[in-house]
Design an enzyme around this catalytic site. Structure first.
Site, short mmCIF file in Angstrom:
data_model
loop_
_atom_site.label_atom_id
_atom_site.label_comp_id
_atom_site.label_asym_id
_atom_site.label_seq_id
_atom_site.Cartn_x
_atom_site.Cartn_y
_atom_site.Cartn_z
N THR A 155 -87.64 32.62 185.19
CA THR A 155 -87.74 33.85 185.98
C THR A 155 -86.48 34.11 186.79
O THR A 155 -85.73 33.16 187.08
CB THR A 155 -88.94 33.76 186.96
N THR A 204 -97.84 33.14 186.79
CA THR A 204 -96.95 34.27 187.02
C THR A 204 -97.46 35.00 188.27
O THR A 204 -98.62 34.86 188.64
CB THR A 204 -96.92 35.23 185.80
N GLY A 205 -96.57 35.74 188.90
CA GLY A 205 -96.99 36.49 190.08
C GLY A 205 -96.34 35.95 191.34
O GLY A 205 -95.28 35.35 191.30
N ARG A 237 -84.36 31.79 198.39
CA ARG A 237 -85.80 31.68 198.16
C ARG A 237 -86.06 31.07 196.76
O ARG A 237 -85.50 31.50 195.77
CB ARG A 237 -86.43 33.06 198.24
N THR A 262 -92.11 37.44 184.60
CA THR A 262 -91.84 36.01 184.40
C THR A 262 -92.54 35.49 183.17
O THR A 262 -93.73 35.73 182.99
CB THR A 262 -92.38 35.24 185.61
N SER A 290 -87.20 40.75 184.96
CA SER A 290 -87.79 39.66 185.76
C SER A 290 -87.29 38.28 185.32
O SER A 290 -87.70 37.27 185.89
CB SER A 290 -89.31 39.66 185.61
#
Ligand code: SD4
Length: 325
Positions: A206, A239-240, A216, A188, A86
């Site tokens: 990340t 994170t996420g 993106r 991340t 990641s």
């Protein structure tokens, strides 16, 4: 201390979920210990299971480096780890097979630097720091960021490992885009540090969501979304699912909620609730960690399974975070 009650409540909650793994990881013994530890500066707090990163940050601090040096040193560890898919080298590529990296760093004076969609460079966090320190800008993207990195002495590396390449090829068969929650407990990295003088710094790095659309950009390199540091108040990182964090300007929100009197824990919970109240969150994960100027810590996530690594006195404690679901 004003926040004492909230902190004790949080630490009690997190205590029974504390998990210790492997040698050298301290298991929390009692709630009172935790509360005392929490007041001991300096410390390093990072997302996920990142004791090697925290160790590097801790070592840097102990070698009389600044808290900014420390968080950068920490973030560089997963960036160079091919097994962390990641972040950095070995990160999952976008849907065209290109590994593109996002990172940022922020110091105690409110300075900030970031790179987005950076290719071929193993340590985007260090490029971000150079953007912060050596340019009149705060953010460079894509080819411009790469050019700047090369001009600054960074060298080109093939970031796509065989493992990530194979997985991407398998993904191409269906090309079905679906973010995965809590991928393998190393994701991340957002890393926050507070030194003995209560000065704060943070970094976030990340490779973004695996198989994302080319171009993106997630929350991680965006000031106030993936990271925010205000030396008067505290620091937060995320994170996420970056889109959910961006839409709620999560890290800035958490720091501002602390400014208004919430504990770090209350602020992280409200940060998640802002998402939950407005967005379709059921299949998605967002996790926040935060520290206050007074050494209070907080963490909260939408889904279970989010963990953080706290390092005090060179000892690492990995704790599972309370979650909304
Ligand atoms: C992103 N927030 O690019 C990052 C991904 C991440 O854990 O944090 N994964 O949206």
């Amino acid at each position: 201390m004003k926040n004492d009650k909230g902190r004790r409540h949080f630490l009690k909650q997190s205590l029974h979920k504390t998990i210790g793994v492997g040698a050298g990881i301290q298991l929390l013994q009692s709630c009172e210990n935790t509360v005392q530890n929490n007041n001991t500066l300096p410390f390093i707090l990072s997302t996920w299971k990142n004791e090697k990163a925290n160790q590097a940050a801790w070592d840097s601090l102990k070698n009389s480096n600044s808290i900014l040096d420390a968080v950068e040193a920490g973030a560089r560890i997963p960036e160079a780890d091919p097994n962390d898919q990641s972040v950095g080298y070995g990160g999952r590529p976008d849907r065209d097979g290109n590994v593109t990296l996002d990172a940022c760093i922020m110091d105690s004076k409110g300075n900030y630097g970031a790179v987005t969609a950076l290719q071929h460079i193993m340590h985007p966090v260090s490029v971000a720091r150079k953007v912060m320190e050596d340019t009149p800008h705060v953010m460079l993207t894509g080819d411009g960021a790469l050019q700047f990195a090369l001009d600054s002495g960074f060298s080109k590396t093939n970031l796509l490992t065989e493992k990530s390449k194979q997985e991407w090829k398998e993904w191409l068969v269906t090309s079905e885009y679906k973010p995965k929650i809590n991928i393998e407990l190393h994701d991340t990295i957002g890393i926050l540090g507070i030194d003995a003088n209560a000065d704060l710094a943070g970094a976030c790095t990340t490779s973004g969501l695996g198989y994302k659309m080319p171009g993106r950009i997630g929350d991680s390199p965006v000031v106030g979304a993936g990271l925010f540091v205000d030396n008067e108040i505290g620091a937060a990182t995320a994170t996420g699912m970056g889109e959910l964090v961006l839409k709620s300007v999560g890290s800035f929100l958490i720091v501002e909620l602390m400014r208004q009197g919430m504990t770090a824990q209350e602020a992280c919970e409200e940060g998640v609730m802002r998402i939950v109240r407005k967005q379709d969150y059921k299949e998605l994960q967002v996790g926040y960690i935060a520290i206050s100027k007074t050494g209070d810590i907080g963490a909260y996530s939408i889904q279970p399974g989010f963990i953080y690594t706290l390092t005090i006195d060179g000892k690492h404690t990995i704790s599972e975070v309370k979650s909304y679901l």
